[in-house]
Design an enzyme around this catalytic site. Structure first.
Site, PDB file in Angstrom:
ATOM      1  N   ARG A 174       0.800  -1.221   0.000  1.00  0.00           N
ATOM      2  CA  ARG A 174       0.000   0.000   0.000  1.00  0.00           C
ATOM      3  C   ARG A 174       0.839   1.280   0.000  1.00  0.00           C
ATOM      4  O   ARG A 174       0.379   2.333   0.429  1.00  0.00           O
ATOM      5  CB  ARG A 174      -0.975   0.021   1.194  1.00  0.00           C
ATOM      6  N   SER A 225     -11.313   0.264   2.797  1.00  0.00           N
ATOM      7  CA  SER A 225     -10.703  -0.259   4.022  1.00  0.00           C
ATOM      8  C   SER A 225     -10.023   0.865   4.792  1.00  0.00           C
ATOM      9  O   SER A 225      -9.339   1.704   4.203  1.00  0.00           O
ATOM     10  CB  SER A 225      -9.674  -1.334   3.686  1.00  0.00           C
ATOM     11  N   GLU A 295      -4.780   2.988   6.639  1.00  0.00           N
ATOM     12  CA  GLU A 295      -4.301   3.184   5.268  1.00  0.00           C
ATOM     13  C   GLU A 295      -5.023   4.370   4.627  1.00  0.00           C
ATOM     14  O   GLU A 295      -4.634   4.829   3.574  1.00  0.00           O
ATOM     15  CB  GLU A 295      -4.467   1.931   4.428  1.00  0.00           C
TER      16      GLU A 295
END
EC number: 1.3.1.98
Length: 302
Positions: A174, A225, A295
């Site tokens: 990520r 998410s 994130e």
């Protein structure tokens, strides 16, 4: 700021808003106003826009469709540059695909599947744009951008436009070069795909989409998410095990469908979300001794 806005309008770079609520431009439907929001209509206009911003030494933020983004309640000082319409070109040369940073990642995956080009099946349910996907090395279902990206055209802060290879983008989980070392704007991406069985590819895409539809709150305002998976654990699994599904702060709620999603159930503020995120982190650390790292990108004035 007035002179800067005048120069943007004179340069005819695209749409320009002043004091625009960013809740109108994020998938969470949360966010205070940007002093100035500009949406350039193409690559040349982005370059011209950034030259004006640099000339005035004005702070700026880049957004796409506003997924994976939380804008604080007081908004963003300076300029927000929105990459979208106008940077959504697409060229297909056998198995190599060149696509603008404003193109929908989901749409690209679907189109390639119908053409029998394999490699993007994992992206069938990932919201946002190509530019955002490259920036954060978006991924799902055991794959990510790093596995299929050949190179990306990047506009760096020094005004140089460079084609950067997959290796030089320094992808990891990520993250990419653009988050850590060299701030820049993705203008377009080149993907290296491969020929496959169209029926098999579209079937896999449909499976991924159906899985997301059944397990994720896609009909409610959310960002995707919230936490990175603290391997070998699943973020959603830890949150659910801790009993936090449905836990709510103001208008922000841990989704009843998927615990790694926070949904806006009614006029949630950024402060509601941040308070909930901190409560989740503290709870998981106390129960399991695991540090949870968001994130989602948090921007704006505190």
């Amino acid at each position: 700021m007035n002179r800067l806005v005048e120069e943007l309008l004179e340069a005819n770079v695209g749409k320009v808003w002043e004091n625009e609520p960013l809740a109108n431009h994020t998938t969470w439907k949360i966010g205070g106003p940007a002093d100035v929001l500009v949406q350039p209509r193409g690559k040349a206009e982005i370059i011209a826009c950034m030259e004006i911003i640099r000339k005035h030494q004005t702070p700026y933020h880049i957004i796409g469709r506003g997924s994976n983004l939380l804008v604080r309640d007081k908004g963003i000082r300076g300029i927000v540059v929105k990459i979208g319409d106008g940077l959504d070109h697409l060229t297909i040369n056998d198995t190599q695909v060149v696509v603008g940073a404003g193109f929908s990642f989901i749409k690209l995956a679907t189109m390639m599947g119908k053409r029998g080009l394999a490699g993007l099946e994992f992206a069938g349910g990932i919201p946002g744009t190509i530019g955002g996907a490259v920036y954060m090395n978006a991924g799902a279902h055991g794959s990510d951008v790093a596995r299929v990206l050949h190179s990306a055209e990047i506009l760096f802060e020094d005004s140089k436009v460079e084609t950067v290879s997959n290796e030089d983008l320094k992808f990891s989980y990520r993250t990419s070069l653009l988050q850590k070392e060299r701030k820049g704007i993705c203008l377009e991406a080149t993907f290296q795909l491969e020929h496959g069985e169209r029926e098999e590819i579209t079937k896999k895409l449909a499976e991924h989409k159906n899985y997301r539809r059944k397990t994720q709150p896609l009909k409610q305002p959310c960002c995707g998410s919230v936490f990175r998976n603290p391997k070998p654990h699943s973020a959603g699994g830890l949150i659910e095990e801790s009993g936090l599904k449905g836990f709510q702060v103001g208008g922000a709620q841990v989704s009843l469908l998927h615990a790694n999603f926070i949904v806006n159930v009614g006029d949630a503020s950024a402060n509601d979300v941040l308070t909930l995120i901190e409560h989740i982190r503290k709870t998981i650390n106390e129960k399991f001794g695991v540090d949870m790292h968001p994130e989602v990108q948090v921007v704006g004035e505190e």
